[in-house]
Design a protein around this motif. Structure first.
Motif, PDB file in Angstrom:
ATOM      1  N   GLY A   1       5.054  -1.006  -7.047  1.00 46.62           N
ATOM      2  CA  GLY A   1       4.003  -1.812  -6.333  1.00 46.62           C
ATOM      3  C   GLY A   1       2.471  -1.115  -6.399  1.00 46.62           C
ATOM      4  O   GLY A   1       1.724  -1.624  -5.689  1.00 46.62           O
ATOM      5  N   ASP A   2       2.264  -0.030  -7.201  1.00 49.13           N
ATOM      6  CA  ASP A   2       0.988   0.588  -7.364  1.00 49.13           C
ATOM      7  C   ASP A   2       0.503   0.803  -5.977  1.00 49.13           C
ATOM      8  O   ASP A   2      -0.698   0.424  -5.704  1.00 49.13           O
ATOM      9  CB  ASP A   2       0.043  -0.466  -8.093  1.00 49.13           C
ATOM     10  CG  ASP A   2      -1.255   0.127  -8.544  1.00 49.13           C
ATOM     11  OD1 ASP A   2      -1.191   1.258  -8.759  1.00 49.13           O
ATOM     12  OD2 ASP A   2      -2.252  -0.518  -8.663  1.00 49.13           O
ATOM     13  N   PRO A   3       1.270   1.682  -5.238  1.00 49.55           N
ATOM     14  CA  PRO A   3       0.926   2.074  -3.891  1.00 49.55           C
ATOM     15  C   PRO A   3      -0.399   3.042  -4.059  1.00 49.55           C
ATOM     16  O   PRO A   3      -0.670   3.699  -4.735  1.00 49.55           O
ATOM     17  CB  PRO A   3       1.932   2.799  -3.471  1.00 49.55           C
ATOM     18  CG  PRO A   3       2.628   3.330  -4.440  1.00 49.55           C
ATOM     19  CD  PRO A   3       2.527   2.605  -5.906  1.00 49.55           C
ATOM     20  N   LYS A   4      -1.081   3.086  -2.711  1.00 45.15           N
ATOM     21  CA  LYS A   4      -2.083   4.013  -2.543  1.00 45.15           C
ATOM     22  C   LYS A   4      -1.478   5.382  -2.175  1.00 45.15           C
ATOM     23  O   LYS A   4      -2.105   6.220  -2.324  1.00 45.15           O
ATOM     24  CB  LYS A   4      -2.954   3.518  -1.379  1.00 45.15           C
ATOM     25  CG  LYS A   4      -3.924   2.421  -1.502  1.00 45.15           C
ATOM     26  CD  LYS A   4      -5.111   2.815  -2.530  1.00 45.15           C
ATOM     27  CE  LYS A   4      -6.088   1.858  -2.645  1.00 45.15           C
ATOM     28  NZ  LYS A   4      -7.322   2.208  -3.471  1.00 45.15           N
ATOM     29  N   VAL A   5      -0.348   5.359  -1.317  1.00 41.32           N
ATOM     30  CA  VAL A   5       0.232   6.697  -1.119  1.00 41.32           C
ATOM     31  C   VAL A   5       1.698   6.545  -1.127  1.00 41.32           C
ATOM     32  O   VAL A   5       2.476   5.351  -0.916  1.00 41.32           O
ATOM     33  CB  VAL A   5      -0.149   6.878   0.467  1.00 41.32           C
ATOM     34  CG1 VAL A   5       0.181   5.688   1.345  1.00 41.32           C
ATOM     35  CG2 VAL A   5       0.147   8.187   0.969  1.00 41.32           C
ATOM     36  N   ILE A   6       2.509   7.439  -1.439  1.00 41.14           N
ATOM     37  CA  ILE A   6       3.736   7.532  -1.674  1.00 41.14           C
ATOM     38  C   ILE A   6       4.290   8.831  -0.360  1.00 41.14           C
ATOM     39  O   ILE A   6       3.643   9.729  -0.171  1.00 41.14           O
ATOM     40  CB  ILE A   6       4.397   8.295  -2.777  1.00 41.14           C
ATOM     41  CG1 ILE A   6       4.127   7.223  -3.994  1.00 41.14           C
ATOM     42  CG2 ILE A   6       5.907   8.782  -2.920  1.00 41.14           C
ATOM     43  CD1 ILE A   6       4.686   7.698  -5.411  1.00 41.14           C
ATOM     44  N   LEU A   7       5.048   8.277   0.451  1.00 34.54           N
ATOM     45  CA  LEU A   7       5.588   8.996   1.741  1.00 34.54           C
ATOM     46  C   LEU A   7       7.236   9.342   1.134  1.00 34.54           C
ATOM     47  O   LEU A   7       7.724   8.424   0.838  1.00 34.54           O
ATOM     48  CB  LEU A   7       5.601   8.126   2.972  1.00 34.54           C
ATOM     49  CG  LEU A   7       4.281   7.590   3.186  1.00 34.54           C
ATOM     50  CD1 LEU A   7       4.614   6.831   4.544  1.00 34.54           C
ATOM     51  CD2 LEU A   7       3.348   8.744   3.376  1.00 34.54           C
ATOM     52  N   ALA A   8       7.565  10.704   1.245  1.00 28.47           N
ATOM     53  CA  ALA A   8       8.663  11.120   0.918  1.00 28.47           C
ATOM     54  C   ALA A   8       9.319  11.850   1.673  1.00 28.47           C
ATOM     55  O   ALA A   8       8.676  12.889   2.430  1.00 28.47           O
ATOM     56  CB  ALA A   8       8.536  12.036  -0.496  1.00 28.47           C
ATOM     57  N   ASP A   9      10.428  11.580   2.570  1.00 28.07           N
ATOM     58  CA  ASP A   9      11.163  12.229   3.563  1.00 28.07           C
ATOM     59  C   ASP A   9      12.372  12.958   2.895  1.00 28.07           C
ATOM     60  O   ASP A   9      13.373  12.696   2.424  1.00 28.07           O
ATOM     61  CB  ASP A   9      11.785  11.316   4.450  1.00 28.07           C
ATOM     62  CG  ASP A   9      12.386  11.863   5.949  1.00 28.07           C
ATOM     63  OD1 ASP A   9      12.173  13.128   5.899  1.00 28.07           O
ATOM     64  OD2 ASP A   9      12.506  11.223   6.687  1.00 28.07           O
ATOM     65  N   GLU A  10      12.430  14.537   2.692  1.00 31.86           N
ATOM     66  CA  GLU A  10      13.025  15.408   2.143  1.00 31.86           C
ATOM     67  C   GLU A  10      13.734  14.767   0.724  1.00 31.86           C
ATOM     68  O   GLU A  10      14.783  14.589   0.693  1.00 31.86           O
ATOM     69  CB  GLU A  10      14.198  15.644   3.042  1.00 31.86           C
ATOM     70  CG  GLU A  10      13.986  16.107   4.451  1.00 31.86           C
ATOM     71  CD  GLU A  10      13.842  17.688   4.572  1.00 31.86           C
ATOM     72  OE1 GLU A  10      13.631  18.022   3.513  1.00 31.86           O
ATOM     73  OE2 GLU A  10      13.368  17.968   5.587  1.00 31.86           O
ATOM     74  N   PRO A  11      12.730  14.956  -0.074  1.00 31.77           N
ATOM     75  CA  PRO A  11      12.967  14.092  -1.336  1.00 31.77           C
ATOM     76  C   PRO A  11      14.004  14.952  -2.196  1.00 31.77           C
ATOM     77  O   PRO A  11      14.379  14.305  -3.104  1.00 31.77           O
ATOM     78  CB  PRO A  11      11.603  13.783  -2.060  1.00 31.77           C
ATOM     79  CG  PRO A  11      10.863  15.013  -1.430  1.00 31.77           C
ATOM     80  CD  PRO A  11      11.357  14.980  -0.146  1.00 31.77           C
ATOM     81  N   THR A  12      13.905  16.084  -1.966  1.00 31.88           N
ATOM     82  CA  THR A  12      14.801  17.078  -2.907  1.00 31.88           C
ATOM     83  C   THR A  12      15.989  17.588  -1.935  1.00 31.88           C
ATOM     84  O   THR A  12      16.824  18.451  -2.571  1.00 31.88           O
ATOM     85  CB  THR A  12      14.087  18.399  -3.313  1.00 31.88           C
ATOM     86  OG1 THR A  12      13.635  19.218  -2.304  1.00 31.88           O
ATOM     87  CG2 THR A  12      13.052  17.883  -4.192  1.00 31.88           C
TER      88      THR A  12
ATOM     89  N   PHE B   1       0.811  -1.254   0.118  1.00 35.43           N
ATOM     90  CA  PHE B   1      -0.031   0.193   0.027  1.00 35.43           C
ATOM     91  C   PHE B   1       1.020   1.451   0.005  1.00 35.43           C
ATOM     92  O   PHE B   1       0.358   2.239  -0.280  1.00 35.43           O
ATOM     93  CB  PHE B   1      -0.747   0.042   1.133  1.00 35.43           C
ATOM     94  CG  PHE B   1      -2.070  -1.136   1.231  1.00 35.43           C
ATOM     95  CD1 PHE B   1      -3.040  -0.881   0.524  1.00 35.43           C
ATOM     96  CD2 PHE B   1      -1.590  -2.158   1.785  1.00 35.43           C
ATOM     97  CE1 PHE B   1      -4.360  -1.784   0.614  1.00 35.43           C
ATOM     98  CE2 PHE B   1      -2.990  -3.317   1.757  1.00 35.43           C
ATOM     99  CZ  PHE B   1      -4.133  -3.067   1.035  1.00 35.43           C
ATOM    100  N   ILE B   2       2.178   1.170   0.432  1.00 34.89           N
ATOM    101  CA  ILE B   2       2.774   2.570   0.550  1.00 34.89           C
ATOM    102  C   ILE B   2       4.222   2.351  -0.300  1.00 34.89           C
ATOM    103  O   ILE B   2       4.788   1.277  -0.052  1.00 34.89           O
ATOM    104  CB  ILE B   2       3.073   2.561   2.204  1.00 34.89           C
ATOM    105  CG1 ILE B   2       2.033   2.463   2.821  1.00 34.89           C
ATOM    106  CG2 ILE B   2       4.053   3.905   2.314  1.00 34.89           C
ATOM    107  CD1 ILE B   2       2.256   2.402   4.208  1.00 34.89           C
ATOM    108  N   GLY B   3       4.469   3.449  -0.963  1.00 39.09           N
ATOM    109  CA  GLY B   3       5.813   3.553  -1.431  1.00 39.09           C
ATOM    110  C   GLY B   3       6.749   4.595  -0.815  1.00 39.09           C
ATOM    111  O   GLY B   3       6.016   5.464  -0.349  1.00 39.09           O
ATOM    112  N   PHE B   4       8.072   4.305  -0.465  1.00 43.21           N
ATOM    113  CA  PHE B   4       8.836   5.479   0.158  1.00 43.21           C
ATOM    114  C   PHE B   4       9.822   5.999  -0.865  1.00 43.21           C
ATOM    115  O   PHE B   4      10.486   5.201  -1.792  1.00 43.21           O
ATOM    116  CB  PHE B   4       9.728   4.638   1.289  1.00 43.21           C
ATOM    117  CG  PHE B   4       8.509   4.089   2.201  1.00 43.21           C
ATOM    118  CD1 PHE B   4       8.302   4.534   3.402  1.00 43.21           C
ATOM    119  CD2 PHE B   4       8.111   2.551   2.090  1.00 43.21           C
ATOM    120  CE1 PHE B   4       7.294   4.328   4.092  1.00 43.21           C
ATOM    121  CE2 PHE B   4       7.412   2.177   3.352  1.00 43.21           C
ATOM    122  CZ  PHE B   4       6.976   2.769   4.129  1.00 43.21           C
ATOM    123  N   VAL B   5      10.384   7.101  -0.678  1.00 41.55           N
ATOM    124  CA  VAL B   5      11.180   7.907  -1.294  1.00 41.55           C
ATOM    125  C   VAL B   5      11.934   8.787  -0.226  1.00 41.55           C
ATOM    126  O   VAL B   5      11.431   9.548   0.674  1.00 41.55           O
ATOM    127  CB  VAL B   5      10.579   9.000  -2.290  1.00 41.55           C
ATOM    128  CG1 VAL B   5      11.719   9.798  -2.855  1.00 41.55           C
ATOM    129  CG2 VAL B   5       9.801   8.007  -3.316  1.00 41.55           C
TER     130      VAL B   5
END
Length: 251
Positions: free
Chosen positions: A160-171, A86-90
């Motif tokens: 993985g076709d996530p519902k949500v992407i969570l990004a921690d300081e992605p830039t 369900f979750i993608g991480f960046v």
């Protein structure tokens, strides 16, 4: 029904004999399809909150629902399954495996699902096409620029076709042009595919690419800001609804 619903979330840590209150009764709702930025000074609890949302950590107290399911008391194995499906991480530091090429890095979440090699390869190439790196799929991280490595990380989150992407300081580790490219991808994933995005950032200009900013201070929600006219990112490439790249004029 909200996609993410946190009520009175606290998180306490012990540092020697000292108890640290990282989060102090945070309540936050994120609807499906939102693009939310979380801001705050160092030590405000941003990353702790993101870790709880991403099922990487558990709250000390409070309740957390993901797509209507209570999360806080699930087993470690069930939490791992939810993260994978369900979750993608960046992350700021990309977290790519240096000995694997881009395609193999993107395939990793699908290996944990037990997906067959042929399907993994097909989906990994599609995800890399969506971020403009299909032609560099056999390059290792050391052969890619910082911006390209982050795009590989986004493809890995996307595969993985996530519902949500969570990004921690992605830039945070990128130059301004690469940062705009990453925000362009996030905005189109959100707008055209309906993927919910929650990002943590200390940069106001990056936060303004979302539609809502949640400000944290000392482990609490200080205030929220709705952006009627979010900043629009123009980069070298943007994701189309079909997953192919559309060239965008640099402005």
């Amino acid at each position: 029904m909200p996609l993410l619903k946190l009520q009175e979330i606290t998180r306490q840590y012990k540092s020697g004999q000292i108890r640290v209150n990282a989060l102090k009764g945070i309540s936050l709702t994120v609807e499906e399809g939102e693009f939310v930025s979380i801001m705050g000074p160092s030590g405000s609890g941003k990353s702790t909150l993101l870790n709880i949302i991403g099922c990487l950590d558990r709250p000390t107290s409070g309740t957390y629902e993901l797509a209507g399911q209570r999360i806080e008391n699930l087993s470690d194995s069930r939490l791992a399954d939810i993260r994978n499906r369900f979750i993608g991480f960046v992350f700021q530091s990309f977290h790519l495996i240096p000995d694997l090429d881009a395609q193999a890095n993107v395939e990793l979440p699908l290996i944990y699902r037990g997906m067959g090699a042929r399907e993994r390869r097909f989906r990994a190439v599609q995800a890399l096409e969506a971020v403009g790196l299909a032609e560099r799929r056999h390059h290792r991280p050391s052969q890619l620029s910082g911006g390209e490595q982050q795009r590989v990380a986004i493809a890995r989150a996307l595969v993985g076709d996530p519902k949500v992407i969570l990004a921690d300081e992605p830039t945070g580790a990128l130059d301004s042009r690469s940062g705009r490219n990453i925000m362009a991808i996030f905005q189109q994933l959100n707008r055209e595919r309906g993927i919910t995005i929650v990002q943590v950032t200390h940069e106001k200009d990056i936060a303004c690419y979302g539609r809502r900013i949640v400000y944290l201070l000392d482990g609490q929600v200080e205030r929220e800001e709705i952006l009627e006219d979010p900043q629009v990112a123009f980069g070298e490439a943007a994701v189309s609804t079909t997953g192919l790249l559309t060239e965008v004029q640099e402005k």
